[in-house]
Design a protein around this motif. Structure first.
Motif, short mmCIF file in Angstrom:
data_model
loop_
_atom_site.label_atom_id
_atom_site.label_comp_id
_atom_site.label_asym_id
_atom_site.label_seq_id
_atom_site.Cartn_x
_atom_site.Cartn_y
_atom_site.Cartn_z
N ARG A 1 0.82 -1.20 0.00
CA ARG A 1 0.00 0.00 0.00
C ARG A 1 0.86 1.25 0.00
N GLY A 2 0.54 2.16 -0.93
CA GLY A 2 1.27 3.40 -1.05
C GLY A 2 0.53 4.58 -0.45
N VAL A 3 -0.64 4.32 0.16
CA VAL A 3 -1.45 5.39 0.77
C VAL A 3 -1.97 4.90 2.12
N HIS A 4 -2.46 5.85 2.94
CA HIS A 4 -3.15 5.50 4.17
C HIS A 4 -4.53 4.95 3.85
N PRO A 5 -5.12 4.09 4.71
CA PRO A 5 -4.53 3.52 5.92
C PRO A 5 -3.64 2.31 5.60
N TYR A 6 -2.92 1.84 6.61
CA TYR A 6 -2.00 0.71 6.48
C TYR A 6 -0.90 1.00 5.46
N LEU A 7 -0.44 2.24 5.41
CA LEU A 7 0.64 2.63 4.51
C LEU A 7 1.86 1.73 4.73
N GLY A 8 2.40 1.18 3.65
CA GLY A 8 3.58 0.34 3.72
C GLY A 8 3.31 -1.12 4.00
N GLN A 9 2.07 -1.47 4.36
CA GLN A 9 1.74 -2.88 4.59
C GLN A 9 1.27 -3.51 3.28
N TRP A 10 1.17 -4.83 3.30
CA TRP A 10 0.81 -5.58 2.09
C TRP A 10 -0.65 -5.99 2.15
N ALA A 11 -1.31 -5.93 1.01
CA ALA A 11 -2.75 -6.18 0.93
C ALA A 11 -3.08 -6.91 -0.36
N LEU A 12 -4.31 -7.37 -0.44
CA LEU A 12 -4.81 -7.95 -1.68
C LEU A 12 -5.09 -6.83 -2.68
N PRO A 13 -4.87 -7.07 -3.97
CA PRO A 13 -5.23 -6.05 -4.96
C PRO A 13 -6.73 -5.78 -4.89
N GLY A 14 -7.10 -4.51 -5.02
CA GLY A 14 -8.52 -4.18 -4.97
C GLY A 14 -8.75 -2.70 -4.88
N GLY A 15 -10.02 -2.32 -4.69
CA GLY A 15 -10.37 -0.92 -4.59
C GLY A 15 -11.87 -0.72 -4.54
N PHE A 16 -12.29 0.53 -4.59
CA PHE A 16 -13.70 0.88 -4.43
C PHE A 16 -14.47 0.70 -5.75
N VAL A 17 -15.73 0.29 -5.60
CA VAL A 17 -16.64 0.17 -6.73
C VAL A 17 -17.27 1.53 -6.99
N THR A 18 -17.24 1.98 -8.23
CA THR A 18 -17.86 3.27 -8.57
C THR A 18 -19.36 3.10 -8.75
N HIS A 19 -20.04 4.24 -8.81
CA HIS A 19 -21.51 4.22 -8.85
C HIS A 19 -22.07 3.59 -10.12
N ASP A 20 -21.31 3.66 -11.23
CA ASP A 20 -21.86 3.24 -12.52
C ASP A 20 -21.23 1.96 -13.05
N GLU A 21 -20.71 1.08 -12.16
CA GLU A 21 -20.14 -0.18 -12.62
C GLU A 21 -20.57 -1.32 -11.70
N SER A 22 -20.59 -2.53 -12.26
CA SER A 22 -20.90 -3.71 -11.46
C SER A 22 -19.69 -4.10 -10.63
N VAL A 23 -19.89 -4.94 -9.63
CA VAL A 23 -18.74 -5.38 -8.82
C VAL A 23 -17.80 -6.23 -9.66
N ASP A 24 -18.33 -7.01 -10.61
CA ASP A 24 -17.46 -7.80 -11.49
C ASP A 24 -16.57 -6.89 -12.34
N ASP A 25 -17.17 -5.83 -12.91
CA ASP A 25 -16.38 -4.90 -13.72
C ASP A 25 -15.34 -4.18 -12.86
N ALA A 26 -15.71 -3.85 -11.62
CA ALA A 26 -14.77 -3.19 -10.73
C ALA A 26 -13.58 -4.08 -10.41
N ALA A 27 -13.84 -5.37 -10.21
CA ALA A 27 -12.77 -6.32 -9.90
C ALA A 27 -11.78 -6.40 -11.07
N LEU A 28 -12.29 -6.48 -12.27
CA LEU A 28 -11.42 -6.55 -13.44
C LEU A 28 -10.64 -5.25 -13.63
N ARG A 29 -11.31 -4.12 -13.41
CA ARG A 29 -10.64 -2.82 -13.56
C ARG A 29 -9.52 -2.65 -12.54
N GLU A 30 -9.80 -2.98 -11.28
CA GLU A 30 -8.79 -2.82 -10.24
C GLU A 30 -7.61 -3.78 -10.46
#
Length: 301
Positions: free
Chosen positions: A63-92
């Motif tokens: 992670r390059g941002v807060h929170p948990y800056l410098g720790q390791w995480a699963l790839p991912g991110g927030f779902v936008t208002h106009d996309e499905s969760v599947d599309d968000a997963a592929l985009r992230e």
């Protein structure tokens, strides 16, 4: 015959209700996606005559941002208002790791109230199996780095209890994540409870060193799910190149299941899933072995 619209207790039709509906009545949590990307690769062997052992690896991003800056995480991110969760997963996945066009399935939804220090966040986790030799890994967006980690997974302190129709199984899962320069670890307590015909599984994060959020719980659940699915589906073939030997395939099963398999029994189990080719390996120091490929029609045999 004209259809008469139904009206609710306030006398409103559905169209009238939607025109006056106020979405701010309920506080809406944020939704994220998190990807568990697994691969299996050869370990380096000093003796070139010895067949290489396999290692189960998991993709993590720093992670390059807060929170948990410098720790390791699963790839991912927030779902936008106009996309499905599947599309968000592929985009992230594309934006954080440069990985695209891989097998992926939705795994579980995580909704504990305080799982993210920023706000109320519900996460949909996804599992993917990839042949890492065909990928070009590259970190991007808010990920400072992206790397494959060797994953070890072991059970400890198992306790089973039975009382009438009720049964419980409690154990600790210890996981270690390592590469050439980094070692991370986590411990998850799992409680499996069965009351009559109903069952429930709960997990608590006991310790997490270097793993951000509750991602260690997601990883524990994914490994268990992967071990179950490999027994009755063809999911393991997503880890294989187009051509492979049966010994290589068996090693992939063994590293995922965490146990050795009898060669004869294994070959009977997967006989319909593979198709024999007329090609052989050409590795120096090894006896030539026949190559096989996945049979996509195995379920119809």
């Amino acid at each position: 015959m004209e259809r008469i619209p139904l009206r609710d207790r306030q006398g409103l039709t559905e169209e009238e209700f939607l025109q006056t509906y106020d979405p701010s009545i309920f506080v809406r949590p944020s939704v994220t996606v998190d990807m568990l990307i697994f691969t299996v690769v050869d370990k380096q062997e000093e003796n070139y005559r010895k067949l290489p052992n396999k290692s189960l690896k998991l993709l993590l991003v720093k992670r390059g941002v807060h929170p948990y800056l410098g720790q390791w995480a699963l790839p991912g991110g927030f779902v936008t208002h106009d996309e499905s969760v599947d599309d968000a997963a592929l985009r992230e996945l594309r934006s954080e790791t440069n990985i695209d066009n891989v097998y992926m399935e939705q795994l579980y939804t995580w909704g504990e109230v305080n799982r993210d220090p920023r706000t109320r966040v519900v996460s949909c986790s996804y599992m993917a199996l990839v042949d890492s030799t065909s990928l070009e890994l590259k970190a991007g967006d808010d990920a400072a780095d992206a790397r494959w980690f060797d994953l070890t997974y072991s059970l400890h302190d198992e306790k089973r209890t039975t009382q009438g129709n009720d049964a419980a199984n409690e154990y600790l899962v210890k996981m270690t994540f390592s590469n050439d320069t980094i070692i991370l670890d986590a411990t998850v307590k799992v409680m499996e409870k069965k009351t009559g015909k109903s069952s429930r599984i709960e997990s608590d994060l006991i310790e997490s060193n270097g793993i951000a959020f509750d991602h260690a719980k997601m990883i524990q659940y994914a490994v268990k799910r992967l071990r179950n699915k490999i027994e009755y589906t063809d999911i393991a073939f997503n880890l294989m190149p187009e051509l492979f030997t049966l010994s290589e395939l068996q090693q992939v099963y063994e590293v995922i299941l965490g146990k050795e398999l009898l060669p004869a029994a294994f070959r009977r189990k997967i006989a319909g899933m593979v198709t024999e080719t007329d090609q052989f390996t050409k590795d120096a120091g090894h006896r030539p072995a026949r190559l096989f490929r996945f049979n996509p029609n195995w379920r119809f045999i």
